[in-house]
Design a protein around this motif. Structure first.
Motif, PDB file in Angstrom:
ATOM      1  N   ILE A   1       1.168  -1.203  -0.014  1.00  0.00           N
ATOM      2  CA  ILE A   1       0.182   0.084   0.195  1.00  0.00           C
ATOM      3  C   ILE A   1       0.547   1.418  -0.492  1.00  0.00           C
ATOM      4  N   PRO A   2       1.416   1.573   0.619  1.00  0.00           N
ATOM      5  CA  PRO A   2       2.660   3.039   0.793  1.00  0.00           C
ATOM      6  C   PRO A   2       3.097   2.902  -0.069  1.00  0.00           C
ATOM      7  N   ASN A   3       4.010   1.658  -0.721  1.00  0.00           N
ATOM      8  CA  ASN A   3       5.262   2.074  -2.437  1.00  0.00           C
ATOM      9  C   ASN A   3       3.918   2.366  -2.957  1.00  0.00           C
ATOM     10  N   LEU A   4       2.584   1.773  -3.211  1.00  0.00           N
ATOM     11  CA  LEU A   4       1.908   1.858  -4.554  1.00  0.00           C
ATOM     12  C   LEU A   4       1.920   3.205  -4.467  1.00  0.00           C
ATOM     13  N   ILE A   5       1.371   3.800  -3.578  1.00  0.00           N
ATOM     14  CA  ILE A   5       1.442   5.260  -3.400  1.00  0.00           C
ATOM     15  C   ILE A   5       2.717   5.623  -3.677  1.00  0.00           C
ATOM     16  N   ALA A   6       3.595   5.590  -2.819  1.00  0.00           N
ATOM     17  CA  ALA A   6       4.767   5.976  -3.732  1.00  0.00           C
ATOM     18  C   ALA A   6       4.936   6.726  -4.446  1.00  0.00           C
ATOM     19  N   LEU A   7       4.927   5.134  -5.361  1.00  0.00           N
ATOM     20  CA  LEU A   7       5.014   4.785  -7.235  1.00  0.00           C
ATOM     21  C   LEU A   7       4.757   5.670  -8.459  1.00  0.00           C
ATOM     22  N   PHE A   8       3.560   5.808  -7.765  1.00  0.00           N
ATOM     23  CA  PHE A   8       2.149   6.802  -7.996  1.00  0.00           C
ATOM     24  C   PHE A   8       2.567   7.812  -8.013  1.00  0.00           C
ATOM     25  N   LEU A   9       3.409   8.358  -6.860  1.00  0.00           N
ATOM     26  CA  LEU A   9       3.678  10.016  -6.673  1.00  0.00           C
ATOM     27  C   LEU A   9       4.912  10.522  -7.605  1.00  0.00           C
ATOM     28  N   LEU A  10       5.772   9.356  -7.585  1.00  0.00           N
ATOM     29  CA  LEU A  10       7.303  10.069  -7.937  1.00  0.00           C
ATOM     30  C   LEU A  10       7.106   9.450  -9.437  1.00  0.00           C
ATOM     31  N   ALA A  11       6.058   9.311 -10.334  1.00  0.00           N
ATOM     32  CA  ALA A  11       6.311   8.071 -10.997  1.00  0.00           C
ATOM     33  C   ALA A  11       6.807   9.218 -12.071  1.00  0.00           C
ATOM     34  N   PRO A  12       6.851  11.012 -12.168  1.00  0.00           N
ATOM     35  CA  PRO A  12       7.593  12.069 -12.723  1.00  0.00           C
ATOM     36  C   PRO A  12       8.503  11.914 -13.217  1.00  0.00           C
ATOM     37  N   THR A  13       9.435  11.905 -11.400  1.00  0.00           N
ATOM     38  CA  THR A  13      10.950  11.364 -11.544  1.00  0.00           C
ATOM     39  C   THR A  13      10.862  10.037 -12.500  1.00  0.00           C
ATOM     40  N   ALA A  14      10.794   8.884 -11.727  1.00  0.00           N
ATOM     41  CA  ALA A  14      11.131   8.199 -12.902  1.00  0.00           C
ATOM     42  C   ALA A  14      11.741   8.454 -14.340  1.00  0.00           C
ATOM     43  N   VAL A  15      10.248   8.555 -14.242  1.00  0.00           N
ATOM     44  CA  VAL A  15      10.019   9.030 -16.225  1.00  0.00           C
ATOM     45  C   VAL A  15      11.011  10.080 -16.848  1.00  0.00           C
ATOM     46  N   GLN A  16      11.562  11.828 -15.769  1.00  0.00           N
ATOM     47  CA  GLN A  16      12.417  12.264 -16.146  1.00  0.00           C
ATOM     48  C   GLN A  16      14.010  11.085 -15.787  1.00  0.00           C
ATOM     49  N   LEU A  17      14.139  10.862 -14.985  1.00  0.00           N
ATOM     50  CA  LEU A  17      15.601  10.035 -15.259  1.00  0.00           C
ATOM     51  C   LEU A  17      16.143   9.595 -15.718  1.00  0.00           C
ATOM     52  N   THR A  18      14.775   8.095 -16.753  1.00  0.00           N
ATOM     53  CA  THR A  18      14.227   7.160 -17.874  1.00  0.00           C
ATOM     54  C   THR A  18      14.767   7.928 -19.320  1.00  0.00           C
ATOM     55  N   LYS A  19      14.064   8.824 -19.406  1.00  0.00           N
ATOM     56  CA  LYS A  19      14.195  10.151 -20.108  1.00  0.00           C
ATOM     57  C   LYS A  19      15.586  10.557 -20.715  1.00  0.00           C
ATOM     58  N   GLU A  20      16.445  11.514 -19.725  1.00  0.00           N
ATOM     59  CA  GLU A  20      17.434  11.704 -19.495  1.00  0.00           C
ATOM     60  C   GLU A  20      18.726  10.915 -19.703  1.00  0.00           C
ATOM     61  N   TYR A  21      18.341   9.489 -18.774  1.00  0.00           N
ATOM     62  CA  TYR A  21      19.191   8.199 -19.367  1.00  0.00           C
ATOM     63  C   TYR A  21      19.484   7.753 -21.006  1.00  0.00           C
ATOM     64  N   PHE A  22      17.904   7.948 -21.489  1.00  0.00           N
ATOM     65  CA  PHE A  22      18.427   7.292 -22.436  1.00  0.00           C
ATOM     66  C   PHE A  22      18.910   8.420 -23.812  1.00  0.00           C
TER      67      PHE A  22
END
Length: 463
Positions: free
Chosen positions: A437-458
């Motif tokens: 439960i807390p992990n899924l909430i965090a993943l949802f809220l931090l999705a923009p950060t993960a997307v930005q990191l992914t775009k920068e890497y590739f």
């Protein structure tokens, strides 16, 4: 008192692992997949090339860290457990062959979920007072979402500590004990009357081994898992592939039953399993239990990796789910469905069904191998979850609690070897779900950060 606890736990468990939870886990997986452009499909070949290629590079990690390969082996050590043998059998028996199809679906989405977990864990990790790299859901909640969400990090850590004693230790030791005692009695090494003494001795031995490994620190954990995981997985895969080759003419029919059974289970099970939703629920939940995508636990091991590129380590998350669920769980399902053993549809089944699949093809001698495999799978899970529990305890109460926790965790092996674990397993399963439960909430809220990191890497390095 015990009956009241069991009833309360049953209500909570049915809710946690019911339809709402399935929707949340699949929903977050779909959301992350869309946000990353389905990276698990789009960059699958790149992920396999990066991860498999790095496995064969000899590299020493810095102090307080693991090599990227040791990190993924430690994570796989925790996920590739008895569930890959017993859990898949149970899913097929209760949900029909179609449960395998839904297991694949959960794995496809789980690849992106775990990719995100690992990427965030490495990006938001920190060093503790001992100089070790530490990370995971509690740290990406704390460092990514800020102090106003710190309660969510403590919630994850609390549920994590409570879950590891059952899921990661007691139930796994019980499996090891049962496998060894079964082999010893079958070959008349010991009489049935000596099983209780044998169980106690096994529990003490496991306690000593687990204690020596965990108290040796992160380096020793990494060295054990990088040797144990590839060996046990390779042996299991070879024997499973042998059954596929010997029954190659039946493969198209079995694959057809899996696809048909996913949407019309009654057509495959003779009407015994008739619920489409039951088949889907069993397949999805088995996939989640197997690869832990959505629980966040695997990212704790990956956060220890000696790397400066979060996304590159995140690719190991894709590889991990692929190996655990798409490869090993699928092979287990094919062993059962191709071997011709009678599946008790509609009733509970476990490791004995998988073992029956192997012995029906190879003969009784293979029961020794299955006992060894189950011991290796279970022991590796104990080591991996020991690290997870230590990190959660450290987050809650500080580094001074790590060694006392590991001593207590090791001693739980004696309990697991000598008592009935029905209620313990059920409670641990509940806490396992509560971690999500807390992990899924965090993943949802931090999705923009993960997307930005992914775009920068590739943009900078990806191809």
């Amino acid at each position: 008192m015990l009956q009241a606890i069991e009833q309360i736990n049953s209500v909570v468990n049915n809710f946690i692992w019911g339809v709402p939870a399935m929707i949340c886990i699949i929903g977050v997986g779909l959301y992350l997949s869309f946000r990353t452009g389905f990276i698990q499909i789009r960059k699958f070949s790149y992920a396999m090339k990066c991860t498999i290629g790095r496995m064969f590079r000899k590299k020493e990690a810095a102090d307080g860290a693991l090599t990227p390969f040791q990190a993924v082996c430690t994570a796989l050590a925790a996920t590739v457990g008895t569930g890959n043998i017993a859990g898949v059998a149970g899913a097929i028996a209760i949900g029909g062959p179609g449960a395998v199809f839904w297991m694949w679906v959960s794995a496809l989405l789980g690849m992106c979920t775990k990719f995100t977990e690992v990427t965030l864990a490495v990006h938001f990790r920190e060093k503790n007072k001992q100089g070790d790299l530490v990370g995971g859901p509690m740290y990406y909640i704390k460092n990514g979402l800020g102090q106003k969400w710190i309660w969510l990090a403590y919630m994850f850590s609390l549920f994590g500590v409570l879950a590891v004693f059952g899921t990661g230790n007691a139930t796994q030791v019980n499996t090891i004990t049962a496998a060894i005692n079964s082999a010893l009695t079958n070959y008349r090494v010991i009489p049935e009357s000596a099983v209780n003494i044998s169980s106690l001795i096994i529990g003490i031995i496991i306690t000593i081994l687990v204690g020596l490994i965990l108290l040796g620190g992160i380096k020793r954990i990494g060295k054990v898992t990088e040797k144990l995981v590839p060996i046990m997985a390779l042996l299991y895969i070879i024997l499973a592939f042998g059954i596929i080759i010997l029954n190659i003419n039946r493969v198209p029919g079995v694959l057809g039953s899996i696809i048909q059974g996913a949407f019309r289970p009654s057509a495959v099970t003779g009407g015994i399993v008739g619920s489409f939703f039951l088949s889907m629920k069993k397949g999805v939940s088995r996939g989640i239990f197997s690869n832990e995508a959505g629980l966040g636990t695997g990212s704790i091991a990956h956060a220890c990796a000696d790397t400066q590129k979060p996304v590159k380590q995140g690719l190991f998350g894709i590889f991990e789910v692929f190996m655990d669920t798409i490869v090993i769980c699928t092979l287990t399902a094919l062993v059962i469905l191709l071997s011709g053993v009678e599946v008790p549809y509609g009733s509970a089944a476990g490791a004995e069904l998988t073992i029956a699949g192997f012995t029906s093809v190879y003969g009784n001698w293979v029961s020794i191998f299955t006992a060894v495999a189950m011991c290796c799978f279970a022991f590796s899970t104990i080591i991996g979850w020991g690290l997870y529990g230590a990190r959660c305890m450290e987050f809650l109460l500080g580094t001074k609690t790590i060694k006392p926790f590991m001593v207590v965790y090791s001693l739980v092996a004696i309990v697991g070897a000598t008592v009935d674990l029905g209620l313990i397993w059920s409670i641990a399963e509940t806490f396992n779900g509560l971690m999500a439960i807390p992990n899924l909430i965090a993943l949802f809220l931090l999705a923009p950060t993960a997307v930005q990191l992914t775009k920068e890497y590739f943009r900078n390095e990806g191809k």
